[in-house]
Enzyme design. Structure first.
Site, PDB file in Angstrom:
ATOM      1  N   ASP A  67      15.307 -48.606  45.503  1.00  0.00           N
ATOM      2  CA  ASP A  67      15.045 -47.932  44.229  1.00  0.00           C
ATOM      3  C   ASP A  67      13.542 -47.917  44.006  1.00  0.00           C
ATOM      4  O   ASP A  67      12.843 -48.883  44.346  1.00  0.00           O
ATOM      5  CB  ASP A  67      15.746 -48.668  43.078  1.00  0.00           C
ATOM      6  CG  ASP A  67      15.888 -47.775  41.870  1.00  0.00           C
ATOM      7  OD1 ASP A  67      17.027 -47.379  41.552  1.00  0.00           O
ATOM      8  OD2 ASP A  67      14.855 -47.439  41.239  1.00  0.00           O
ATOM      9  N   SER A 138       3.464 -31.523  41.728  1.00  0.00           N
ATOM     10  CA  SER A 138       4.203 -30.433  41.078  1.00  0.00           C
ATOM     11  C   SER A 138       3.294 -29.472  40.327  1.00  0.00           C
ATOM     12  O   SER A 138       2.307 -29.885  39.699  1.00  0.00           O
ATOM     13  CB  SER A 138       5.185 -31.057  40.080  1.00  0.00           C
ATOM     14  OG  SER A 138       5.678 -30.078  39.199  1.00  0.00           O
ATOM     15  N   GLU A 140       4.054 -28.322  37.649  1.00  0.00           N
ATOM     16  CA  GLU A 140       4.175 -28.728  36.250  1.00  0.00           C
ATOM     17  C   GLU A 140       2.904 -29.456  35.786  1.00  0.00           C
ATOM     18  O   GLU A 140       2.587 -29.468  34.596  1.00  0.00           O
ATOM     19  CB  GLU A 140       5.420 -29.616  36.115  1.00  0.00           C
ATOM     20  CG  GLU A 140       5.779 -30.071  34.726  1.00  0.00           C
ATOM     21  CD  GLU A 140       6.312 -28.986  33.791  1.00  0.00           C
ATOM     22  OE1 GLU A 140       6.700 -27.906  34.283  1.00  0.00           O
ATOM     23  OE2 GLU A 140       6.319 -29.209  32.567  1.00  0.00           O
ATOM     24  N   TYR A 162       6.937 -36.198  32.271  1.00  0.00           N
ATOM     25  CA  TYR A 162       7.120 -35.976  33.718  1.00  0.00           C
ATOM     26  C   TYR A 162       5.806 -35.538  34.357  1.00  0.00           C
ATOM     27  O   TYR A 162       5.381 -36.078  35.381  1.00  0.00           O
ATOM     28  CB  TYR A 162       8.207 -34.909  33.934  1.00  0.00           C
ATOM     29  CG  TYR A 162       8.268 -34.375  35.354  1.00  0.00           C
ATOM     30  CD1 TYR A 162       8.948 -35.066  36.352  1.00  0.00           C
ATOM     31  CD2 TYR A 162       7.644 -33.166  35.698  1.00  0.00           C
ATOM     32  CE1 TYR A 162       8.997 -34.585  37.654  1.00  0.00           C
ATOM     33  CE2 TYR A 162       7.698 -32.673  36.993  1.00  0.00           C
ATOM     34  CZ  TYR A 162       8.376 -33.387  37.973  1.00  0.00           C
ATOM     35  OH  TYR A 162       8.418 -32.894  39.264  1.00  0.00           O
TER      36      TYR A 162
HETATM   37  P1  NAP Z   1      16.128 -33.768  42.762  1.00  0.00           P
HETATM   38  O1  NAP Z   1      17.144 -32.858  43.346  1.00  0.00           O
HETATM   39  O2  NAP Z   1      16.235 -34.164  41.333  1.00  0.00           O
HETATM   40  O3  NAP Z   1      16.155 -35.121  43.651  1.00  0.00           O
HETATM   41  C1  NAP Z   1      15.510 -36.282  43.224  1.00  0.00           C
HETATM   42  C2  NAP Z   1      15.838 -37.407  44.192  1.00  0.00           C
HETATM   43  O4  NAP Z   1      15.195 -38.607  43.727  1.00  0.00           O
HETATM   44  C3  NAP Z   1      17.340 -37.738  44.292  1.00  0.00           C
HETATM   45  O5  NAP Z   1      17.632 -38.099  45.620  1.00  0.00           O
HETATM   46  C4  NAP Z   1      17.465 -38.940  43.374  1.00  0.00           C
HETATM   47  O6  NAP Z   1      18.564 -39.764  43.682  1.00  0.00           O
HETATM   48  C5  NAP Z   1      16.164 -39.657  43.704  1.00  0.00           C
HETATM   49  N1  NAP Z   1      15.793 -40.644  42.690  1.00  0.00           N
HETATM   50  C6  NAP Z   1      15.733 -40.465  41.349  1.00  0.00           C
HETATM   51  N2  NAP Z   1      15.398 -41.625  40.756  1.00  0.00           N
HETATM   52  C7  NAP Z   1      15.251 -42.547  41.737  1.00  0.00           C
HETATM   53  C8  NAP Z   1      14.942 -43.937  41.754  1.00  0.00           C
HETATM   54  N3  NAP Z   1      14.730 -44.619  40.626  1.00  0.00           N
HETATM   55  N4  NAP Z   1      14.878 -44.562  42.949  1.00  0.00           N
HETATM   56  C9  NAP Z   1      15.139 -43.893  44.095  1.00  0.00           C
HETATM   57  N5  NAP Z   1      15.441 -42.581  44.150  1.00  0.00           N
HETATM   58  C10 NAP Z   1      15.508 -41.927  42.975  1.00  0.00           C
HETATM   59  O7  NAP Z   1      14.654 -33.223  42.981  1.00  0.00           O
HETATM   60  P2  NAP Z   1      14.135 -32.088  44.019  1.00  0.00           P
HETATM   61  O8  NAP Z   1      14.220 -30.785  43.353  1.00  0.00           O
HETATM   62  O9  NAP Z   1      14.747 -32.326  45.335  1.00  0.00           O
HETATM   63  O10 NAP Z   1      12.584 -32.451  44.067  1.00  0.00           O
HETATM   64  C11 NAP Z   1      12.064 -33.370  45.033  1.00  0.00           C
HETATM   65  C12 NAP Z   1      10.722 -33.896  44.541  1.00  0.00           C
HETATM   66  O11 NAP Z   1       9.826 -32.808  44.395  1.00  0.00           O
HETATM   67  C13 NAP Z   1      10.741 -34.598  43.205  1.00  0.00           C
HETATM   68  O12 NAP Z   1       9.763 -35.608  43.237  1.00  0.00           O
HETATM   69  C14 NAP Z   1      10.332 -33.523  42.217  1.00  0.00           C
HETATM   70  O13 NAP Z   1       9.762 -34.100  41.065  1.00  0.00           O
HETATM   71  C15 NAP Z   1       9.333 -32.772  43.053  1.00  0.00           C
HETATM   72  N6  NAP Z   1       9.164 -31.345  42.750  1.00  0.00           N
HETATM   73  C16 NAP Z   1      10.246 -30.527  42.688  1.00  0.00           C
HETATM   74  C17 NAP Z   1      10.071 -29.170  42.459  1.00  0.00           C
HETATM   75  C18 NAP Z   1      11.242 -28.220  42.394  1.00  0.00           C
HETATM   76  O14 NAP Z   1      11.062 -27.116  41.864  1.00  0.00           O
HETATM   77  N7  NAP Z   1      12.394 -28.580  42.928  1.00  0.00           N
HETATM   78  C19 NAP Z   1       8.775 -28.663  42.302  1.00  0.00           C
HETATM   79  C20 NAP Z   1       7.692 -29.526  42.394  1.00  0.00           C
HETATM   80  C21 NAP Z   1       7.892 -30.875  42.640  1.00  0.00           C
HETATM   81  P3  NAP Z   1      20.047 -39.456  43.079  1.00  0.00           P
HETATM   82  O15 NAP Z   1      20.619 -38.369  43.973  1.00  0.00           O
HETATM   83  O16 NAP Z   1      20.722 -40.757  43.202  1.00  0.00           O
HETATM   84  O17 NAP Z   1      19.854 -38.983  41.662  1.00  0.00           O
HETATM   85  N1  GDD Z   2      16.569 -26.647  32.252  1.00  0.00           N
HETATM   86  C1  GDD Z   2      16.610 -25.619  31.390  1.00  0.00           C
HETATM   87  N2  GDD Z   2      17.766 -25.377  30.703  1.00  0.00           N
HETATM   88  N3  GDD Z   2      15.502 -24.852  31.244  1.00  0.00           N
HETATM   89  C2  GDD Z   2      15.582 -23.808  30.393  1.00  0.00           C
HETATM   90  C3  GDD Z   2      16.742 -23.511  29.679  1.00  0.00           C
HETATM   91  C4  GDD Z   2      17.888 -24.339  29.824  1.00  0.00           C
HETATM   92  O1  GDD Z   2      18.937 -24.150  29.220  1.00  0.00           O
HETATM   93  N4  GDD Z   2      16.501 -22.388  28.936  1.00  0.00           N
HETATM   94  C5  GDD Z   2      15.248 -22.015  29.191  1.00  0.00           C
HETATM   95  N5  GDD Z   2      14.677 -22.882  30.062  1.00  0.00           N
HETATM   96  C6  GDD Z   2      13.281 -22.818  30.527  1.00  0.00           C
HETATM   97  C7  GDD Z   2      12.521 -24.130  30.360  1.00  0.00           C
HETATM   98  O2  GDD Z   2      12.082 -24.288  29.009  1.00  0.00           O
HETATM   99  C8  GDD Z   2      11.390 -23.927  31.362  1.00  0.00           C
HETATM  100  O3  GDD Z   2      10.342 -23.214  30.761  1.00  0.00           O
HETATM  101  C9  GDD Z   2      12.021 -23.061  32.451  1.00  0.00           C
HETATM  102  O4  GDD Z   2      13.263 -22.573  31.916  1.00  0.00           O
HETATM  103  C10 GDD Z   2      12.297 -23.794  33.762  1.00  0.00           C
HETATM  104  O5  GDD Z   2      13.001 -24.982  33.457  1.00  0.00           O
HETATM  105  P1  GDD Z   2      13.641 -25.890  34.617  1.00  0.00           P
HETATM  106  O6  GDD Z   2      14.495 -25.077  35.493  1.00  0.00           O
HETATM  107  O7  GDD Z   2      14.239 -27.081  33.953  1.00  0.00           O
HETATM  108  O8  GDD Z   2      12.378 -26.287  35.515  1.00  0.00           O
HETATM  109  P2  GDD Z   2      10.929 -26.811  35.116  1.00  0.00           P
HETATM  110  O9  GDD Z   2       9.962 -25.705  35.372  1.00  0.00           O
HETATM  111  O10 GDD Z   2      10.907 -27.450  33.793  1.00  0.00           O
HETATM  112  O11 GDD Z   2      10.716 -27.988  36.179  1.00  0.00           O
HETATM  113  C11 GDD Z   2      11.057 -27.805  37.552  1.00  0.00           C
HETATM  114  O12 GDD Z   2       9.935 -27.312  38.239  1.00  0.00           O
HETATM  115  C12 GDD Z   2       8.813 -28.198  38.314  1.00  0.00           C
HETATM  116  C13 GDD Z   2       7.713 -27.481  39.103  1.00  0.00           C
HETATM  117  O13 GDD Z   2       6.965 -26.686  38.240  1.00  0.00           O
HETATM  118  C14 GDD Z   2      11.534 -29.132  38.091  1.00  0.00           C
HETATM  119  O14 GDD Z   2      12.058 -28.932  39.388  1.00  0.00           O
HETATM  120  C15 GDD Z   2      10.396 -30.137  38.214  1.00  0.00           C
HETATM  121  O15 GDD Z   2      10.852 -31.313  38.896  1.00  0.00           O
HETATM  122  C16 GDD Z   2       9.265 -29.480  39.003  1.00  0.00           C
HETATM  123  O16 GDD Z   2       8.185 -30.369  39.142  1.00  0.00           O
END
Ligand code: NAP
Ligand code: GDD
Length: 353
Positions: A67, A138, A140, A162
């Site tokens: 973890d 990210s 973000e 975050y």
């Molecule tokens: P995700 O689907 O939410 O996966 C997150 C992973 O982290 C899961 O395997 C989760 O385990 C694990 N985790 C959460 N809390 C933990 C803890 N306390 N100890 C150990 N493992 C833990 O995220 P993703 O979309 O694959 O993203 C991967 C990474 O890229 C993340 O760091 C995210 O913030 C970053 N990121 C994502 C995006 C995007 O758009 N997807 C963009 C930019 C950056 P469980 O399965 O047990 O929950």
């Molecule tokens: N989740 C969610 N649910 N978002 C909504 C909704 C809803 O019902 N309605 C509108 N949104 C809008 C959010 O306010 C945000 O502006 C946008 O949709 C995208 O939301 P998410 O899909 O939750 O993604 P995120 O941009 O906040 O974050 C994701 O992207 C980041 C990279 O920029 C996550 O994957 C982060 O882990 C990642 O770092």
């Protein structure tokens, strides 16, 4: 562990990106180790198809409990595994949830990264072996953007717990690179989605609803801010960039993006239209999904990654939406079969956030 194959350790292997990255590395003949959390219900759905019986010879995928809040578990796993490459993907990754769980999010996303960096630094120091490290930074972090598109040089203005935690982890990684000569790179990834995307992120919440509405399993889709604009790419394309970063002689930081931005409303329109539906007939606004501080727009400039890594995105947002809707229509069909056979369906899919 001494071996002839290259060896990678992935935190967050059960997540969207971790599962695609594990596939990519196994396909390149790596031995892959993943850290998984203990949970009361199974949390390995996304990697079940990759599972190999550890009792059999030739197994290349191994899972270890750990973890990010537990520094000892990270250091112990590192020593046991002896990886050449560490991909740090684990995080509490939901922006809206980080407002509800700010301290937990900082503990896992900021301090968790520091714990892993320290474990890597100590491991290198004691063994003399070089470990290459990837930090999942990210878009973000750009937050309240003043400059479009965003590059590696754009000022960071984080707008959520975050994002603040990710800024800390980002700069901690750069600091360890400079202070200890660690081969550590940060991928500043813009939003990337897929059929494996968590169901409370907006794209997947939409595509799940489209399939269910089409089959009469759901009537409405409640969303928050439809005007937010994001640069959405396809996760399998993006994990390739993570791997490329660790194959370079010199560590560095890269923006990984599609270069295009569309609104949540536009994403919903094209997803509903794929099944001949009009999004306006089904979407309702629920202010519960608004964020205390919103990131209005994100659009990345991936020209450095293209130049240095030879990376560019392959899948457009339109193509990705079609893949996700088709996949989720299939899932809805299976739900409908169960419902028609008298089974109770799990309460509201995409129920929150
Ligand atoms: P995700 O689907 O939410 O996966 C997150 C992973 O982290 C899961 O395997 C989760 O385990 C694990 N985790 C959460 N809390 C933990 C803890 N306390 N100890 C150990 N493992 C833990 O995220 P993703 O979309 O694959 O993203 C991967 C990474 O890229 C993340 O760091 C995210 O913030 C970053 N990121 C994502 C995006 C995007 O758009 N997807 C963009 C930019 C950056 P469980 O399965 O047990 O929950
Ligand atoms: N989740 C969610 N649910 N978002 C909504 C909704 C809803 O019902 N309605 C509108 N949104 C809008 C959010 O306010 C945000 O502006 C946008 O949709 C995208 O939301 P998410 O899909 O939750 O993604 P995120 O941009 O906040 O974050 C994701 O992207 C980041 C990279 O920029 C996550 O994957 C982060 O882990 C990642 O770092």
């Amino acid at each position: 562990m001494v071996q002839d194959k290259r060896c990678a350790l992935i935190t967050g292997i059960t997540g969207q990106d971790g599962s695609y990255l594990a596939e990519l590395l196994l396909a390149r003949d790596y031995v892959v180790h993943g850290i998984i959390r203990r949970s009361a219900s199974f949390n390995t759905d996304r990697i079940d198809h990759l599972y190999q019986d550890p009792h059999k010879a030739g197994t290349q995928l191994f899972l270890h409990y750990g973890d990010l809040s537990d520094a000892n578990s990270l250091a112990a796993t590192l020593r046991k595994v002896g990886p050449d490459e560490v991909y740090h993907l684990g995080a509490q990754s939901h922006v809206r949830v980080s407002f509800d769980l700010p301290i937990y999010t900082v503990d896992v996303d900021a301090l968790g990264a520091m714990k892993l960096l320290e474990a890597v630094r100590e491991y290198q120091q004691h063994t003399g072996r070089q470990v290459r490290y990837y930090q999942a930074s990210s878009s973000e972090m750009f937050g309240d953007v003043q400059e479009v598109p965003q590059t590696e040089q754009t000022r960071l203005n984080p707008r959520s717990p975050y994002a603040c935690a990710k800024v800390f982890a980002h700069f901690a990684t750069i600091n360890y690179r400079e202070a200890y000569d660690l081969h550590a790179s940060c991928g500043i990834l813009f939003n990337h989605e897929s059929e494996r995307r968590g169901e409370t992120f907006v794209t997947r919440k939409i595509t799940r609803a489209v399939g269910r509405i089409k089959l009469g399993l759901q009537k409405k889709l409640y969303l928050g801010n439809l005007d937010a604009r994001r640069d959405w790419g396809y996760a399998p394309d993006y994990v390739e960039a993570m791997w490329l970063m660790l194959q370079q002689d010199t560590p560095d930081d890269y923006v990984i993006a599609s270069g295009r931005m569309i609104s949540v409303r536009e994403f919903a329109d094209l997803s509903f239209a794929h099944l001949g539906l009009d999004a306006k007939d089904f979407i309702e606004i629920d202010p519960r999904y608004y964020r205390p501080t919103e990131v209005d727009q994100l659009q990345g400039d991936f020209s450095k990654a293209k130049r240095a890594l030879g990376w560019e995105p392959k899948t457009t947002v339109e193509a990705m939406a079609r893949l996700m809707v088709d996949h989720d229509l299939d899932l809805a069909r299976r739900e409908k079969t169960l419902r028609d056979a008298g089974h109770t369906l799990p309460a509201a899919v995409g129920h929150d956030q």
